[in-house]
Scaffold this motif. Structure first.
Motif, PDB file in Angstrom:
ATOM      1  N   LEU A  73      -4.684  45.661  23.994  1.00  0.00           N
ATOM      2  CA  LEU A  73      -3.500  44.929  24.426  1.00  0.00           C
ATOM      3  C   LEU A  73      -2.601  44.568  23.259  1.00  0.00           C
ATOM      4  O   LEU A  73      -3.083  44.179  22.191  1.00  0.00           O
ATOM      5  CB  LEU A  73      -3.899  43.654  25.158  1.00  0.00           C
ATOM      6  N   THR A  74      -1.292  44.652  23.491  1.00  0.00           N
ATOM      7  CA  THR A  74      -0.337  44.180  22.497  1.00  0.00           C
ATOM      8  C   THR A  74      -0.255  42.662  22.593  1.00  0.00           C
ATOM      9  O   THR A  74      -0.760  42.060  23.543  1.00  0.00           O
ATOM     10  CB  THR A  74       1.066  44.774  22.749  1.00  0.00           C
ATOM     11  N   SER A  75       0.408  42.053  21.637  1.00  0.00           N
ATOM     12  CA  SER A  75       0.573  40.592  21.660  1.00  0.00           C
ATOM     13  C   SER A  75       1.325  40.148  22.911  1.00  0.00           C
ATOM     14  O   SER A  75       0.978  39.144  23.526  1.00  0.00           O
ATOM     15  CB  SER A  75       1.320  40.121  20.415  1.00  0.00           C
TER      16      SER A  75
ATOM     17  N   GLU B 291       3.147  32.407  12.430  1.00  0.00           N
ATOM     18  CA  GLU B 291       3.344  33.843  12.659  1.00  0.00           C
ATOM     19  C   GLU B 291       3.938  34.499  11.422  1.00  0.00           C
ATOM     20  O   GLU B 291       3.604  35.633  11.096  1.00  0.00           O
ATOM     21  CB  GLU B 291       4.232  34.072  13.887  1.00  0.00           C
ATOM     22  N   GLU B 292       4.805  33.780  10.730  1.00  0.00           N
ATOM     23  CA  GLU B 292       5.414  34.315   9.509  1.00  0.00           C
ATOM     24  C   GLU B 292       4.341  34.565   8.442  1.00  0.00           C
ATOM     25  O   GLU B 292       4.345  35.608   7.790  1.00  0.00           O
ATOM     26  CB  GLU B 292       6.465  33.337   8.987  1.00  0.00           C
ATOM     27  N   PHE B 293       3.427  33.619   8.283  1.00  0.00           N
ATOM     28  CA  PHE B 293       2.347  33.779   7.311  1.00  0.00           C
ATOM     29  C   PHE B 293       1.498  35.000   7.664  1.00  0.00           C
ATOM     30  O   PHE B 293       1.153  35.801   6.791  1.00  0.00           O
ATOM     31  CB  PHE B 293       1.476  32.518   7.273  1.00  0.00           C
ATOM     32  N   LYS B 294       1.176  35.148   8.944  1.00  0.00           N
ATOM     33  CA  LYS B 294       0.364  36.286   9.380  1.00  0.00           C
ATOM     34  C   LYS B 294       1.080  37.599   9.122  1.00  0.00           C
ATOM     35  O   LYS B 294       0.476  38.559   8.625  1.00  0.00           O
ATOM     36  CB  LYS B 294       0.018  36.164  10.870  1.00  0.00           C
TER      37      LYS B 294
ATOM     38  N   GLN C 154      -4.330  43.633  15.303  1.00  0.00           N
ATOM     39  CA  GLN C 154      -3.338  43.274  16.313  1.00  0.00           C
ATOM     40  C   GLN C 154      -1.980  43.864  15.962  1.00  0.00           C
ATOM     41  O   GLN C 154      -1.253  44.337  16.836  1.00  0.00           O
ATOM     42  CB  GLN C 154      -3.239  41.754  16.460  1.00  0.00           C
ATOM     43  N   ASP C 155      -1.631  43.864  14.681  1.00  0.00           N
ATOM     44  CA  ASP C 155      -0.371  44.457  14.247  1.00  0.00           C
ATOM     45  C   ASP C 155      -0.335  45.947  14.576  1.00  0.00           C
ATOM     46  O   ASP C 155       0.688  46.465  15.032  1.00  0.00           O
ATOM     47  CB  ASP C 155      -0.178  44.242  12.742  1.00  0.00           C
TER      48      ASP C 155
END
Length: 101
Positions: free
Chosen positions: A63-65, A13-16, A50-51
């Motif tokens: 939809l949100t995450s 998730e950090e990389f994304k 998505q962000d």
């Protein structure tokens, strides 16, 4: 076209988050940033999209995450309950036959 191992690679998730931040701050296109960091352009484009949804800037109905996670959890729970119901149904049929004997 990427290799099969490239398509199934998982990123933290950090990389994304860092990749999305780079797209937003660099002024470069998604394709340029993807090429620089070694990910597929379509994958990075999905992360950016998505962000935007998570920030409340997505398309209506997107939809949100958190909502996606909840939906995934509810679907799993529904599947497990359906399996339980099927086992109980089969047990009821079995015991009904046994009591008729």
């Amino acid at each position: 076209m990427g290799s099969k191992s490239n398509r199934s690679r998982r990123y933290s998730e950090e990389f994304k988050r860092d990749a999305v931040a780079l797209v937003r701050s660099s002024g470069k296109t998604v394709t340029e940033v993807a090429r620089e960091i070694g990910v597929s352009a379509e994958g990075l484009r999905n992360w950016v999209k998505q962000d935007q949804a998570d920030r409340g800037q997505g398309e209506p109905g997107e939809l949100t995450s958190a909502e996606r996670d909840e939906l995934r959890q509810l679907r799993r729970q529904t599947r497990e309950q359906a399996e339980t119901i099927e086992v109980l149904r089969k047990a009821a049929v079995f015991f009904a036959k046994e009591s008729d004997r």
